[in-house]
Each structure stands twice: as structure tokens, then as C-alpha cells.
Write a protein that holds these residues in place. Sequence first.
Motif, short mmCIF file in Angstrom:
data_model
loop_
_atom_site.label_atom_id
_atom_site.label_comp_id
_atom_site.label_asym_id
_atom_site.label_seq_id
_atom_site.Cartn_x
_atom_site.Cartn_y
_atom_site.Cartn_z
N GLU A 214 1.24 -0.81 0.35
CA GLU A 214 0.58 -0.12 -0.05
C GLU A 214 0.91 0.97 -0.06
OE1 GLU A 214 -3.85 0.47 2.27
OE2 GLU A 214 -2.63 0.74 3.11
N GLU A 215 1.56 1.24 0.75
CA GLU A 215 2.91 2.31 1.09
C GLU A 215 3.79 2.54 -0.06
OE1 GLU A 215 5.31 1.74 4.32
OE2 GLU A 215 3.53 2.17 5.26
N HIS A 216 4.18 1.15 -0.96
CA HIS A 216 5.12 1.18 -2.09
C HIS A 216 4.06 2.14 -3.44
CE1 HIS A 216 7.70 0.08 -5.15
NE2 HIS A 216 6.75 0.20 -5.95
N MET A 217 2.63 1.93 -3.00
CA MET A 217 2.32 1.92 -4.50
C MET A 217 1.02 3.60 -4.23
SD MET A 217 1.97 -0.14 -6.34
CE MET A 217 0.51 0.55 -7.73
N MET A 218 1.26 4.31 -2.54
CA MET A 218 0.97 5.41 -2.37
C MET A 218 -0.84 5.29 -2.33
SD MET A 218 3.71 8.35 -3.83
CE MET A 218 3.65 8.18 -5.20
N TRP A 219 -1.27 4.71 -1.91
CA TRP A 219 -2.27 3.95 -1.66
C TRP A 219 -2.81 4.68 -0.27
CZ3 TRP A 219 -3.59 -1.32 -4.86
CH2 TRP A 219 -2.53 -0.41 -6.51
N GLN A 220 -2.90 4.72 1.00
CA GLN A 220 -2.42 5.17 1.96
C GLN A 220 -4.62 5.83 2.40
OE1 GLN A 220 0.05 5.64 0.99
NE2 GLN A 220 1.76 5.79 2.56
N ASN A 284 -0.58 1.54 -12.29
CA ASN A 284 -0.74 2.33 -11.09
C ASN A 284 -2.45 1.81 -9.88
OD1 ASN A 284 -2.30 3.40 -13.72
ND2 ASN A 284 -2.02 5.63 -13.52
N ARG A 285 -3.30 0.55 -10.91
CA ARG A 285 -4.43 1.05 -9.97
C ARG A 285 -4.23 -0.42 -9.68
NH1 ARG A 285 -7.91 0.79 -15.56
NH2 ARG A 285 -6.09 -0.48 -16.94
N ARG A 286 -3.38 -1.88 -9.94
CA ARG A 286 -3.31 -2.84 -9.28
C ARG A 286 -2.13 -3.00 -9.41
NH1 ARG A 286 -5.56 -5.41 -15.39
NH2 ARG A 286 -3.82 -3.98 -16.65
N ALA A 287 -1.83 -4.72 -8.79
CA ALA A 287 -0.36 -4.66 -8.25
C ALA A 287 -0.59 -6.38 -7.80
CB ALA A 287 0.26 -3.69 -7.23
N MET A 288 0.99 -6.83 -7.48
CA MET A 288 0.39 -8.36 -7.76
C MET A 288 2.40 -8.28 -7.18
SD MET A 288 0.19 -11.82 -8.89
CE MET A 288 -1.94 -11.96 -8.80
N SER A 289 2.09 -9.24 -5.60
CA SER A 289 3.95 -9.48 -5.18
C SER A 289 4.11 -10.65 -5.13
CB SER A 289 4.20 -8.54 -4.23
OG SER A 289 3.13 -8.92 -2.84
N VAL A 290 4.96 -11.39 -4.88
CA VAL A 290 5.15 -12.72 -4.76
C VAL A 290 6.47 -12.57 -3.88
CG1 VAL A 290 5.99 -15.15 -5.54
CG2 VAL A 290 4.39 -13.84 -6.86
N ALA A 291 6.57 -12.63 -2.74
CA ALA A 291 7.75 -12.90 -1.67
C ALA A 291 8.01 -14.17 -1.83
CB ALA A 291 6.97 -12.90 0.08
N ALA A 299 -3.57 -6.51 -5.24
CA ALA A 299 -4.79 -5.51 -4.70
C ALA A 299 -4.43 -4.30 -5.76
CB ALA A 299 -3.28 -4.53 -3.35
N ALA A 300 -6.24 -4.66 -5.32
CA ALA A 300 -6.84 -3.68 -6.60
C ALA A 300 -7.76 -1.77 -6.41
CB ALA A 300 -7.90 -3.87 -8.31
N LEU A 301 -7.47 -1.26 -6.97
CA LEU A 301 -8.05 0.27 -6.26
C LEU A 301 -9.69 0.07 -7.02
CD1 LEU A 301 -6.14 3.51 -7.88
CD2 LEU A 301 -6.46 2.09 -5.03
N ALA A 302 -10.56 0.50 -5.61
CA ALA A 302 -11.76 -0.21 -5.63
C ALA A 302 -12.18 1.34 -6.60
CB ALA A 302 -12.65 -0.76 -4.34
N THR A 303 -12.17 1.75 -7.14
CA THR A 303 -12.58 3.34 -7.21
C THR A 303 -12.95 2.91 -9.09
OG1 THR A 303 -10.29 3.64 -8.27
CG2 THR A 303 -10.83 4.61 -5.79
N ASP A 304 -13.29 4.32 -9.71
CA ASP A 304 -13.69 3.81 -11.12
C ASP A 304 -12.60 3.82 -11.53
OD1 ASP A 304 -15.82 4.90 -12.39
OD2 ASP A 304 -15.00 5.94 -13.75
N ASP A 305 -11.29 3.69 -11.25
CA ASP A 305 -10.54 3.48 -11.76
C ASP A 305 -10.22 1.97 -12.30
OD1 ASP A 305 -8.91 6.16 -12.71
OD2 ASP A 305 -8.67 6.12 -11.05
N MET A 306 -10.51 1.06 -11.27
CA MET A 306 -11.08 -0.48 -11.62
C MET A 306 -11.85 -1.36 -10.89
SD MET A 306 -8.27 -2.28 -13.04
CE MET A 306 -7.68 -3.93 -12.90
N LEU A 307 -12.55 -1.15 -9.83
CA LEU A 307 -13.28 -2.29 -9.45
C LEU A 307 -14.60 -1.73 -9.79
CD1 LEU A 307 -11.55 -4.12 -7.03
CD2 LEU A 307 -12.15 -4.60 -8.52
N GLY A 308 -14.48 0.01 -9.23
CA GLY A 308 -15.16 0.20 -9.60
C GLY A 308 -16.04 0.72 -11.49
#
Length: 438
Positions: A214-220, A284-291, A299-308
Amino acid sequence: MPASSRSELITFLAQQRPEDVLGTAECDWVDFKGAGHGAPYDLSTHKGRFELSKDVAAFANAGGGLIVCGITAKQQANELVEVARKLTPFQQSLIKIDQYKTTVDELVRPLVKVTYQWFAHPNTDEVSGHYFVLDVPGLPEAERWALVRKVLNDKDQFTEGWTIPIRHDDRTTTLSPDEAYRLINDGVRSRFALPWTTPPAPRSDPAEARQELEEHMMWQDLPVLFWQSVPQNAPELVTGLHSQDGIRGALLNQDALRPHGGFNFSLAYNAPEPYRGGLLLTDNRRAMSVAADGTVTAAALATDDMLGWGMERGFSEKGRLNVVALSEMMLEYFRLVDHKIVPAVPGVWEHRIVAVRFADEPPRKLAPGANPAFPFIGATQRASTNDWNMTWTAHGDPEQDAHEGLQRVYALFGLDAAQNPYVRAKALSTEALRAAFQ
């Protein structure tokens, strides 16, 4: 209609249908606590703190469960177990959640990350108030057993000692001294029998992984939906993590239902990058990491940019989730993870759905049925909390796991995943989604 599972019971309460919980029998996944004239646990006393810790540890040892406060269970003469009989909601002021968290963190070992949730009673009834639910996750087999590190004396005061509570059907009991001795002795024998065996590497912390992403994407400050998958026996480093024939190649060449223009984690112009020893694939609207140990955080933004997508611009529905986007992304996540990443670490996996800031203004909304451009059923429902965190043991089948994920998202809005137009029985149907694209 009694609840048949943890997710169904949560759905009943989220939909303000507590009467549907009545008739549910206490079992290895649910315990009811009537409120009476006070809080279910009196945390001002040693006995109350011990009872709370004992119940939490017991469910952690039994694979997880719900402690539902505000519903009274009784056992009839012709019944073997106690059954939810009476609704006794109470005022939120009777419970201070910080005291619950402090008690559990202080007395239960290892730490158990309990989720605490309030659900309102319908305003139309003569009684009023709320129900308080403690959602206790099950400990992985390798980390059992949870214990309470204090016991009560004959005056109900704490004294030195420890006990291992276990849940047996509708009762909480304790592990016998003989069984506790056997477990300890087995551990000692295995330690000396295998001197060359190294302890397992520390597992990734799911909460830290979400926060870091979340911090890496600046989605706080934005509403975000997280998917996570965690292996129970995580290695220090997954074989083939950075290989073109392994996980890196799977991220780069995803077998998406709609590679171009679909709602998925396939990025045509972005390649996986090194990230904290693992991999990160993002725009800038979705991300996937594998440790490094195989833990997946997406993660995906629940906004009009992605899930909305298109709901605000196309239908003036601010905050509304797009049913196609949510369903397709849910299925695509598990098609990738269950098929390509889970097999890289044999053993049991745990999947998780986390929704954050969904209740902030403007709240995220979801409706039964399809999107407004198609026939749909009922009005939109608002997200009921800002902190929604639910887990289950992975099936390994993408359609089944996607259905499990949808159940947990829909319950956040007081809805049943069966109202999703692409659900067939207990699966999110690939064919039904394909038909929607045509």
C-alpha cells in the motif's frame, strides 16, 4: 434458517437478519454469548479475562471460529447441544475493543490476530443495540498449540501456570496433562532425532506485506481490495521464483481470459520487477507481489479506475463496484495463483480477502445481480465496515476459491454471493463470465 457456515452467519448479521441465526447450534466453529444486563465478558475481573482468552485459544486450536456476543443459546431437554434461542443485542458502550485486544495479546500465545466486528440490530424491532463478533483465525498445524499463559486459583484469581484450551463440538475443554506431556516429549524426540534439520524460515507477515504494498503504491487514503495467499510450510526461497520457467515467467505470460482489456493482473507493457527479494508486477491501479517464501499479495483500487470501472462515468453511481470487474478479477487471481504459484510450495495454503476504507465517504456500494446496463435485482448496499479481513483454507480449484472470495466480499455489503450472476452452485463459473464478455 440456521447458519451453516461462518461466512453465512456473518452475512445474516451484516444484512440485519439476526433472526435467521436463531436455531443455529453451537459447534466447533461458533459459540454464542448472551449479553444479559452487561457485557458478555467482564474484563474487570481475572475470571472474565481468562474466559475470553480461553475461548479465543480454543477456536485458534480448532481451525478458527466465531464468538457471537448478543445471542443467547440454550439446550433443550431433547437436544444434545446448545442452540441459539434469543436475541439479546446490547449497547456498544458496554465493550471497549482495546481491552479485548490487550487481554488476548497479553494472555494467549502465540499471538492470534482476532478480527472484532460490530453489527447493528434492525431498528424496526422492540429491542435495539448491536451484536459483537470475534472472528478467530485457526492456527496453522505447524504453529499449534495456542495456550493461555495464566490459570485461575480457587478464588478466581490469576496464578502462575498455563493451559491449552480445545474446542470439542459445542464445548470448550482443555488438553489433558498426559496429552500435553506427549506433545512436548514428541517435540523433544524429534529435535534430537534430526539434529541436521534446520527450523523453517520465518513466514511473511500478511499484514506487513499489505502495508508495504500500500505504501509502495501510495494508496494509503484510497479504498483497496487485497487478495493474499500464504503457504503454511513456507520455504526460505521458492524454487524458480525468478526463473522464466517458474513464477516470474507465470507473471509475465498469464493465461488471462481477456489478455487485452480484461480485469486481471496481466500487464502487457510492464514486466515483473525485483521487490524485497521477491517480485512485483504493477501499474497505477493494480499490483501483485510474490515474496521470496511464496506468499502472494495482490491489490486493486476499488474506484472508478478499476473495480468500479465505468460506474461513476457511465451511470453516475459514485462508489459502486462493477460486478463484471469484481468477478473477473476474483477469478483471474485464483486462476493464476492456484495453477501457477500454489504448486511451487506443496502443502496447505491459506487464502485471504481484505477490504480497507470501503465505508469511508463516499462508501463503496454493491448490488445483487448484474450492472445497471443489464437486468439487476434490488438496490445497492453500502459497505458495513472499513476493516474487513477474512480467510479460508485453499481448495486449489480457481472457481471454488473465487466463489469463497466472492462470498466474503459480498458479506461485507450484507449480500449473498449466490446473487452474483456468474455464480453456479459453489463456483464462480468461467463459462458464465466468458458469455458476459460477448
